[in-house]
Write an enzyme that holds these catalytic residues in place. Structure first.
Site, PDB file in Angstrom:
ATOM      1  N   ILE A 137    -120.252  -5.140  -4.643  1.00 17.07           N
ATOM      2  CA  ILE A 137    -120.806  -3.989  -4.451  1.00 17.07           C
ATOM      3  C   ILE A 137    -120.382  -3.491  -3.202  1.00 17.07           C
ATOM      4  O   ILE A 137    -120.754  -4.171  -2.446  1.00 17.07           O
ATOM      5  CB  ILE A 137    -122.086  -3.603  -5.044  1.00 17.07           C
ATOM      6  CG1 ILE A 137    -122.588  -4.224  -6.059  1.00 17.07           C
ATOM      7  CG2 ILE A 137    -122.341  -2.231  -5.036  1.00 17.07           C
ATOM      8  CD1 ILE A 137    -122.147  -3.821  -7.467  1.00 17.07           C
ATOM      9  N   LYS A 138    -119.562  -2.206  -3.363  1.00 19.61           N
ATOM     10  CA  LYS A 138    -119.371  -1.638  -1.870  1.00 19.61           C
ATOM     11  C   LYS A 138    -120.130  -0.209  -2.012  1.00 19.61           C
ATOM     12  O   LYS A 138    -120.216   0.595  -2.864  1.00 19.61           O
ATOM     13  CB  LYS A 138    -117.559  -1.307  -1.833  1.00 19.61           C
ATOM     14  CG  LYS A 138    -117.399  -0.270  -0.271  1.00 19.61           C
ATOM     15  CD  LYS A 138    -116.178  -0.010  -0.467  1.00 19.61           C
ATOM     16  CE  LYS A 138    -115.755   0.889   0.868  1.00 19.61           C
ATOM     17  NZ  LYS A 138    -114.145   1.187   0.754  1.00 19.61           N
ATOM     18  N   THR A 139    -120.867  -0.093  -0.928  1.00 18.35           N
ATOM     19  CA  THR A 139    -121.749   0.877  -0.890  1.00 18.35           C
ATOM     20  C   THR A 139    -122.133   1.491   0.492  1.00 18.35           C
ATOM     21  O   THR A 139    -121.674   0.853   1.444  1.00 18.35           O
ATOM     22  CB  THR A 139    -123.330   0.810  -1.418  1.00 18.35           C
ATOM     23  OG1 THR A 139    -123.896   2.056  -1.809  1.00 18.35           O
ATOM     24  CG2 THR A 139    -124.113  -0.160  -0.861  1.00 18.35           C
TER      25      THR A 139
END
EC number: 2.3.1.245
Length: 291
Positions: free
Chosen positions: A202-204
């Protein structure tokens, strides 16, 4: 072909030493198949469990934005200093030399521009092409709370299903819906939904309050987006805070290629992520490297 008489019986079987089963320790990825774990091991340094990605996929909706006018001139010199390259297949084929030999995360969503509703995206890459390009993962936006939330989640599901067949990880990139506040509550929701759909990374965004809760509630590795250009010291502080609170790396673009000294900035970010340097120490490195 060897003659049967030439084959010697093995003797050194070390019967007193059982074969070791070496666990795959990347968060939440222990049950994946060998091919997917191998790709993830190229993205995340096996010694540190972390990664520094260089994102220059912005052109898929922004066009030739500042710093990305000429990938071959502005970005190519940075390749050797990154762990991973994140780009579109068009740029990969036309600009990135195959001999670069860096793992690639391919942008796999698109079909819209900055002039329209960004959340209205489609899958823009076949898994066959991702495999053909020897990528290590594919990436797509997920817009929780937006008008096209449902479609963006379907895009993620489609990529995860296709990726599982060929051992290709999927990275979900959390976009922010128009009516949602960028806070811990929102990103906890967005990252958890993306992980529940089966994405492996996940990129956040980093948030100052409650980021450690976002990481704790997400069962797979989180890497932070660099976001808008910040002063170098502030960007390094954001990196350090994120890593200190459990992030597995960074995926930075503008804070690298829009810096006056991008190579020095890359080295400073690497120091934070892989060598546990504080923001102060990393900034000192940046200042010394830019000379």
């Amino acid at each position: 072909m060897a003659d049967l008489d030439d084959i010697k019986d093995g003797k050194d079987f070390r019967t007193d030493q059982p074969q070791k089963n070496i666990p795959f320790t990347l968060k939440g990825c222990g049950a994946l198949d060998w091919g997917m774990q191998s790709r993830l091991s190229r993205i995340f340094n096996p010694k540190t469990g972390k990664t520094v990605m260089l994102a220059f996929d912005h052109g898929y909706f922004q066009g030739p934005t500042t710093g990305l006018e000429r990938i071959d001139i502005n970005i190519a010199p940075l390749f050797e200093h990154a762990d991973v390259l994140m780009c579109t297949r068009g740029i990969l084929r036309s600009v990135v030399p195959p001999a670069t030999n860096k793992p690639v995360v391919l942008r796999a969503s698109g079909a819209n521009s900055i002039l329209a509703e960004l959340s209205n995206e489609a899958v823009a890459l076949s898994m066959d092409d991702a495999v053909r390009l020897n990528s290590c993962a594919v990436a797509a936006q997920v817009y929780i709370g937006s008008e096209y939330e449902h479609q963006s989640i379907k895009n993620i599901i489609q990529l995860v299903d296709a990726g599982m067949k060929v051992g290709m990880p999927t990275m979900a990139v959390t976009g922010v819906g128009k009516d949602m506040v960028r806070d811990q509550r929102y990103f906890s929701l967005a990252t958890r939904i993306a992980a529940e759909m089966g994405t492996q990374i996940i990129k956040t965004y980093y948030v100052e309050k409650g980021f450690e809760r976002i990481v704790a509630g997400c069962p797979v590795p989180i890497v932070i987006a660099g976001g808008k250009k910040l002063p170098e010291r502030e960007a390094l502080e954001m990196c350090w805070q994120a890593i200190d609170q459990g992030a597995s790396g960074v995926d930075m673009g503008r804070n690298i290629f829009q810096s006056d000294h991008p190579v020095a900035m890359m080295k400073a970010v690497q120091a934070v992520v892989h060598h546990n340097e504080t923001a102060d120490r990393a900034y000192e490195l940046y200042l010394s490297e830019k000379q």
